[in-house]
Design an enzyme around this catalytic site. Structure first.
Site, PDB file in Angstrom:
ATOM      1  N   ASN A 210      55.373  14.457 -50.148  1.00 23.58           N
ATOM      2  CA  ASN A 210      55.488  13.721 -51.411  1.00 23.58           C
ATOM      3  C   ASN A 210      54.343  12.723 -51.507  1.00 23.58           C
ATOM      4  O   ASN A 210      53.539  12.607 -50.579  1.00 23.58           O
ATOM      5  CB  ASN A 210      56.855  13.040 -51.531  1.00 23.58           C
ATOM      6  CG  ASN A 210      57.080  12.011 -50.442  1.00 23.58           C
ATOM      7  OD1 ASN A 210      56.397  11.005 -50.377  1.00 23.58           O
ATOM      8  ND2 ASN A 210      58.038  12.284 -49.558  1.00 23.58           N
ATOM      9  N   ASP A 279      64.398  14.638 -49.093  1.00 26.94           N
ATOM     10  CA  ASP A 279      65.841  14.862 -49.240  1.00 26.94           C
ATOM     11  C   ASP A 279      66.233  16.263 -48.778  1.00 26.94           C
ATOM     12  O   ASP A 279      67.387  16.524 -48.467  1.00 26.94           O
ATOM     13  CB  ASP A 279      66.253  14.691 -50.701  1.00 26.94           C
ATOM     14  CG  ASP A 279      66.106  13.248 -51.151  1.00 26.94           C
ATOM     15  OD1 ASP A 279      66.405  12.351 -50.346  1.00 26.94           O
ATOM     16  OD2 ASP A 279      65.674  13.016 -52.295  1.00 26.94           O
ATOM     17  N   LYS A 289      52.249  32.176 -39.839  1.00 23.66           N
ATOM     18  CA  LYS A 289      51.879  31.942 -41.237  1.00 23.66           C
ATOM     19  C   LYS A 289      52.509  33.013 -42.137  1.00 23.66           C
ATOM     20  O   LYS A 289      52.402  34.208 -41.834  1.00 23.66           O
ATOM     21  CB  LYS A 289      50.351  31.973 -41.362  1.00 23.66           C
ATOM     22  CG  LYS A 289      49.870  31.629 -42.741  1.00 23.66           C
ATOM     23  CD  LYS A 289      48.359  31.692 -42.808  1.00 23.66           C
ATOM     24  CE  LYS A 289      47.908  31.607 -44.249  1.00 23.66           C
ATOM     25  NZ  LYS A 289      46.541  32.027 -44.432  1.00 23.66           N
ATOM     26  N   ASP A 306      70.799  11.340 -44.495  1.00 21.84           N
ATOM     27  CA  ASP A 306      70.357  10.093 -45.122  1.00 21.84           C
ATOM     28  C   ASP A 306      70.249   9.010 -44.045  1.00 21.84           C
ATOM     29  O   ASP A 306      71.253   8.588 -43.464  1.00 21.84           O
ATOM     30  CB  ASP A 306      71.345   9.688 -46.214  1.00 21.84           C
ATOM     31  CG  ASP A 306      70.765   8.587 -47.076  1.00 21.84           C
ATOM     32  OD1 ASP A 306      70.348   7.551 -46.518  1.00 21.84           O
ATOM     33  OD2 ASP A 306      70.696   8.772 -48.300  1.00 21.84           O
ATOM     34  N   ILE A 307      69.009   8.590 -43.775  1.00 19.12           N
ATOM     35  CA  ILE A 307      68.792   7.622 -42.678  1.00 19.12           C
ATOM     36  C   ILE A 307      69.423   6.273 -43.024  1.00 19.12           C
ATOM     37  O   ILE A 307      70.094   5.648 -42.201  1.00 19.12           O
ATOM     38  CB  ILE A 307      67.282   7.457 -42.377  1.00 19.12           C
ATOM     39  CG1 ILE A 307      66.659   8.828 -42.083  1.00 19.12           C
ATOM     40  CG2 ILE A 307      67.066   6.513 -41.199  1.00 19.12           C
ATOM     41  CD1 ILE A 307      65.147   8.810 -41.905  1.00 19.12           C
ATOM     42  N   PHE A 323      64.814   1.207 -50.584  1.00 14.32           N
ATOM     43  CA  PHE A 323      63.833   1.278 -51.673  1.00 14.32           C
ATOM     44  C   PHE A 323      64.259   2.370 -52.640  1.00 14.32           C
ATOM     45  O   PHE A 323      64.902   3.344 -52.246  1.00 14.32           O
ATOM     46  CB  PHE A 323      62.432   1.585 -51.139  1.00 14.32           C
ATOM     47  CG  PHE A 323      61.640   0.351 -50.807  1.00 14.32           C
ATOM     48  CD1 PHE A 323      61.946  -0.396 -49.685  1.00 14.32           C
ATOM     49  CD2 PHE A 323      60.599  -0.069 -51.629  1.00 14.32           C
ATOM     50  CE1 PHE A 323      61.227  -1.541 -49.378  1.00 14.32           C
ATOM     51  CE2 PHE A 323      59.872  -1.208 -51.328  1.00 14.32           C
ATOM     52  CZ  PHE A 323      60.186  -1.947 -50.204  1.00 14.32           C
ATOM     53  N   LYS A 337      72.492   3.279 -55.977  1.00 13.42           N
ATOM     54  CA  LYS A 337      72.104   3.496 -54.563  1.00 13.42           C
ATOM     55  C   LYS A 337      72.580   2.339 -53.697  1.00 13.42           C
ATOM     56  O   LYS A 337      73.019   2.536 -52.568  1.00 13.42           O
ATOM     57  CB  LYS A 337      70.577   3.608 -54.444  1.00 13.42           C
ATOM     58  CG  LYS A 337      70.092   4.979 -54.819  1.00 13.42           C
ATOM     59  CD  LYS A 337      68.623   5.181 -54.509  1.00 13.42           C
ATOM     60  CE  LYS A 337      68.214   6.529 -55.051  1.00 13.42           C
ATOM     61  NZ  LYS A 337      67.238   6.528 -56.090  1.00 13.42           N
ATOM     62  N   LYS A 341      75.110   3.597 -50.857  1.00 14.54           N
ATOM     63  CA  LYS A 341      74.629   3.625 -49.471  1.00 14.54           C
ATOM     64  C   LYS A 341      75.031   2.371 -48.693  1.00 14.54           C
ATOM     65  O   LYS A 341      74.627   2.197 -47.545  1.00 14.54           O
ATOM     66  CB  LYS A 341      73.101   3.783 -49.456  1.00 14.54           C
ATOM     67  CG  LYS A 341      72.615   5.063 -50.147  1.00 14.54           C
ATOM     68  CD  LYS A 341      71.195   5.408 -49.759  1.00 14.54           C
ATOM     69  CE  LYS A 341      70.646   6.549 -50.596  1.00 14.54           C
ATOM     70  NZ  LYS A 341      69.463   7.162 -50.022  1.00 14.54           N
TER      71      LYS A 341
HETATM   72  N1  CTP Z   1      66.294   7.573 -47.557  1.00 15.78           N
HETATM   73  C1  CTP Z   1      66.732   7.751 -46.268  1.00 15.78           C
HETATM   74  N2  CTP Z   1      66.978   8.991 -45.775  1.00 15.78           N
HETATM   75  C2  CTP Z   1      66.826  10.079 -46.556  1.00 15.78           C
HETATM   76  C3  CTP Z   1      66.408   9.931 -47.886  1.00 15.78           C
HETATM   77  C4  CTP Z   1      66.148   8.652 -48.343  1.00 15.78           C
HETATM   78  O1  CTP Z   1      66.870   6.760 -45.542  1.00 15.78           O
HETATM   79  N3  CTP Z   1      67.067  11.269 -46.049  1.00 15.78           N
HETATM   80  C5  CTP Z   1      66.056   6.209 -48.061  1.00 15.78           C
HETATM   81  C6  CTP Z   1      64.627   5.885 -48.382  1.00 15.78           C
HETATM   82  O2  CTP Z   1      63.945   5.351 -47.262  1.00 15.78           O
HETATM   83  C7  CTP Z   1      64.773   4.839 -49.477  1.00 15.78           C
HETATM   84  C8  CTP Z   1      66.024   5.298 -50.198  1.00 15.78           C
HETATM   85  O3  CTP Z   1      66.746   6.077 -49.265  1.00 15.78           O
HETATM   86  O4  CTP Z   1      65.025   3.547 -48.953  1.00 15.78           O
HETATM   87  C9  CTP Z   1      65.721   6.153 -51.407  1.00 15.78           C
HETATM   88  O5  CTP Z   1      66.903   6.705 -51.880  1.00 15.78           O
HETATM   89  P1  CTP Z   1      67.017   8.244 -52.228  1.00 15.78           P
HETATM   90  O6  CTP Z   1      68.462   8.505 -52.436  1.00 15.78           O
HETATM   91  O7  CTP Z   1      66.275   9.107 -51.315  1.00 15.78           O
HETATM   92  O8  CTP Z   1      66.197   8.271 -53.524  1.00 15.78           O
HETATM   93  P2  CTP Z   1      65.962   9.538 -54.346  1.00 15.78           P
HETATM   94  O9  CTP Z   1      65.778  10.738 -53.476  1.00 15.78           O
HETATM   95  O10 CTP Z   1      64.895   9.197 -55.293  1.00 15.78           O
HETATM   96  O11 CTP Z   1      67.406   9.643 -54.987  1.00 15.78           O
HETATM   97  P3  CTP Z   1      67.879  10.467 -56.230  1.00 15.78           P
HETATM   98  O12 CTP Z   1      67.669  11.891 -55.866  1.00 15.78           O
HETATM   99  O13 CTP Z   1      69.307  10.059 -56.303  1.00 15.78           O
HETATM  100  O14 CTP Z   1      67.033   9.957 -57.329  1.00 15.78           O
END
Ligand code: CTP
Length: 401
Positions: A210, A279, A289, A306-307, A323, A337, A341
Site C-alpha cells: 500500500n 487487512d 514465480k 488485527d494487531i 490511526f 474504529k 477496537k
Molecule cells: N491495524 C492493525 N492490524 C491490522 C490492520 C490494521 O493493527 N491487521 C491498525 C493500523 O495500524 C491502524 C488501524 O488499525 O492503527 C487502521 O484501522 P483499519 O481497520 O485497518 O483501517 P482500514 O483498513 O482503513 O479499515 P476499514 O476497512 O474499516 O476502512
C-alpha cells in the site's frame, strides 16, 4: 520561560539575520541559560565575535584550529558541555553541511560530536528556502530528530516577500523552552510504535502493498525519543533513516509485524499503531514465480489478524493509539474504529486530497477519544507528531489519575 538549568551552545552562521544573534544571546541569558557562541567565518562578516563575547559572558569560538581556545576547552569538551544546541540563523549552506555530516569547521564538528538535542532556525531568501535541495536537507535533519524552528514569513532583507525569515529572538527562546518542557514529558516511558506499510507476498517476485510512506510513524518515533521516551519502532519495508535514540526492528508482512509487536509488548506503557497493516494476505504464497498462462487469474486472500485489537485485548494493556486513513466520513469511521477496537485515542487523516496523507511531509490529524477531539496541524509531520505525543501524555495522565 525558563532555561535555568540549560547550557546553550549557540551556532551563528553567515546570513544577514546574524545581527539578531546579539538580541538572542541576551534573551537566552534572561531566561536563565548559560550561553557559549560558535561562529562560522561567514557569520563574522555580519557581526563581530566581540559583541557576542560581551553579551554571552564567554569567549566566542570560531575555529577548529585555535590552539589557545582548544587548550582552554577542547571542541569535544564543548560538545559535551552543551545541554542544547541551537543554530540561529542557520543558512542554506549550514543546513546542507549539517544534513550531510560535514566536519570541516567548528560548528559542523560540534553538531556531530554532541549528544545534546539540536535545533536549527533557518534564515534565507524565500526562493532558497523553497528549493528542493534545501527542503530535502531539512527533511533529512528532521528525520534524525533535529528540531526546526520556523522560518517565519514576511518582508525579507533582499526585498522579496515569503518564508525564510529568522524567528524573532523571543520566539526562539520560547521554542527552546517548549523543547525543554517536552523533553521531560515522556521521561522513562516505554513506547512501542509501528510504521510503514506491510508487503504480502504472492510469489517470489510479487506482493500486495500500500502507499504508506512510514513518514508519520517515523516522525512519531523521533518525537517520542526527543520527549525522553524509550522507543521501539517496528517498521515495515521503508527506506527511512532510523531516528536517533530509537530501537528499530524491520519486518515485511502483517504476520511478521504481529509477531514482533507481541514479542516487544510486555512492559510497554504506550502502543501507537501508525503502520498501514494489510487487512488481507494471499491464502497461499507460490514458491515459484507464477507464469501468465490463463487469460485471467484470481488471488485468494485471507484476513490478517488485527494487531491493534490484539494489543488492546492483552493484560496488562498499554495506552493504545490507533490511526485511521479515510477518504470520506472521517469522524464517523474514526469513532467507529475507536470503539470497535477498544482504543484510548485515534488519530485520523483525510487521504486522497491535497496537502497531507501518505507521501506528504505535512499532515493534519483529527484526534478523537471517547469524550473529546482535537485537530493537530496542518504542519510538518514532525510538529504534528510532537503535538500528538503531548496529547497522548495528557490523556494518559488523565486515564491514570
Ligand atoms: N491495524 C492493525 N492490524 C491490522 C490492520 C490494521 O493493527 N491487521 C491498525 C493500523 O495500524 C491502524 C488501524 O488499525 O492503527 C487502521 O484501522 P483499519 O481497520 O485497518 O483501517 P482500514 O483498513 O482503513 O479499515 P476499514 O476497512 O474499516 O476502512
Amino acid at each position: 520561560m525558563c532555561l535555568r538549568d540549560e547550557r546553550v551552545l549557540l551556532g551563528v552562521s553567515g546570513g544577514i539575520a546574524a545581527y539578531k544573534a546579539a538580541e538572542l544571546v541576551r534573551r537566552l541569558r534572561d531566561a536563565g541559560a548559560q550561553v557559549r557562541v560558535v561562529m562560522t567565518d561567514g557569520a563574522k562578516r555580519f557581526i563581530t565575535p566581540l559583541t557576542l563575547q560581551a553579551l554571552s559572558g564567554n569567549p566566542v569560538r570560531d575555529s577548529l584550529w585555535d590552539e589557545g581556545a582548544e587548550a582552554a576547552m577542547g571542541h569535544i569538551e564543548l560538545a559535551r558541555w552543551a545541554t542544547r544546541v541551537l543554530v540561529a540563523p542557520a543558512t542554506a549552506d549550514t543546513l546542507a553541511r549539517l544534513a550531510h555530516g560535514h566536519a570541516d569547521d567548528l560548528l559542523s564538528t560540534l553538531v556531530l560530536a554532541t549528544a545534546a538535542p539540536v535545533a536549527v532556525a533557518p534564515a534565507m531568501n524565500q526562493q532558497m528556502w523553497a528549493h528542493p535541495a534545501t527542503q530535502a536537507n531539512v527533511a533529512l535533519l528532521r528525520g534524525r530528530g533535529v528540531q526546526v524552528f520556523g522560518p517565519g514569513a514576511g518582508d525579507q532583507a533582499c526585498g522579496e516577500v515569503g518564508p525564510g525569515r529568522l524567528l524573532e529572538p523571543d520566539e526562539l527562546v520560547s521554542a527552546l523552552a517548549s523543547q525543554v518542557r517536552a523533553s521531560a514529558m515522556l521521561a522513562g516511558v516505554r513506547v512501542l510504535i509501528t510504521a510503514g506499510p506491510t508487503f504480502e507476498d504472492i510469489d517470489p517476485v510479487r506482493f500486495i502493498g500500500n502507499r504508506s510512506s512510514g513518514k508519520m510513524g517515523f516522525a512519531v518515533a523521533a518525537a517520542a525519543a526527543a520527549m525522553g521516551a524509550e522507543v521501539s519502532l517496528i517498521a515495515g519495508p521503508v527506506a527511512l533513516p532510523t531516528p536517533v535514540g530509537v530501537a528499530r526492528i524491520n519486518v515485511r508482512s502483517a504476520a511478521q509485524m504481529l509477531a514482533a509487536v507481541m514479542d516487544a509488548l510486555p512492559g510497554q506503557d504506550i502502543y501507537i499503531g501508525a503502520a498501514a497493516v494489510a487487512d488481507y494476505t494471499p491464502a497461499c504464497v507460490a514458491d515459484k514465480k507464477i507464469k501468465k498462462t490463463a487469460a485471467d487469474m484470481a488471488v485468494a486472500l485471507d484476513r490478517t489478524t488485527d494487531i491493534l485489537a490484539t494489543v488492546t485485548a492483552a493484560t496488562p494493556r498499554p495506552f493504545v493509539v490507533g490511526f485511521a486513513a479515510e477518504t470520506h466520513d472521517l469522524e464517523h469511521y474514526a469513532r467507529d474504529k475507536l470503539q470497535r477496537k477498544g482504543l484510548d485515542l485515534i488519530a485520523a487523516n483525510q487521504v486522497g486530497c491535497a496537502g497531507g496523507g501518505f507521501e506528504a511531509d505535512c499532515n493534519t490529524l483529527q484526534v478523537f477519544w471517547a469524550d473529546g477531539e482535537r485537530t493537530l496541524g496542518p504542519d510538518s509531520k514532525a510538529v504534528v507528531a510532537q503535538q500528538l505525543l503531548a496529547l497522548v501524555a495528557e490523556r494518559r495522565a488523565m486515564a491514570n489519575a
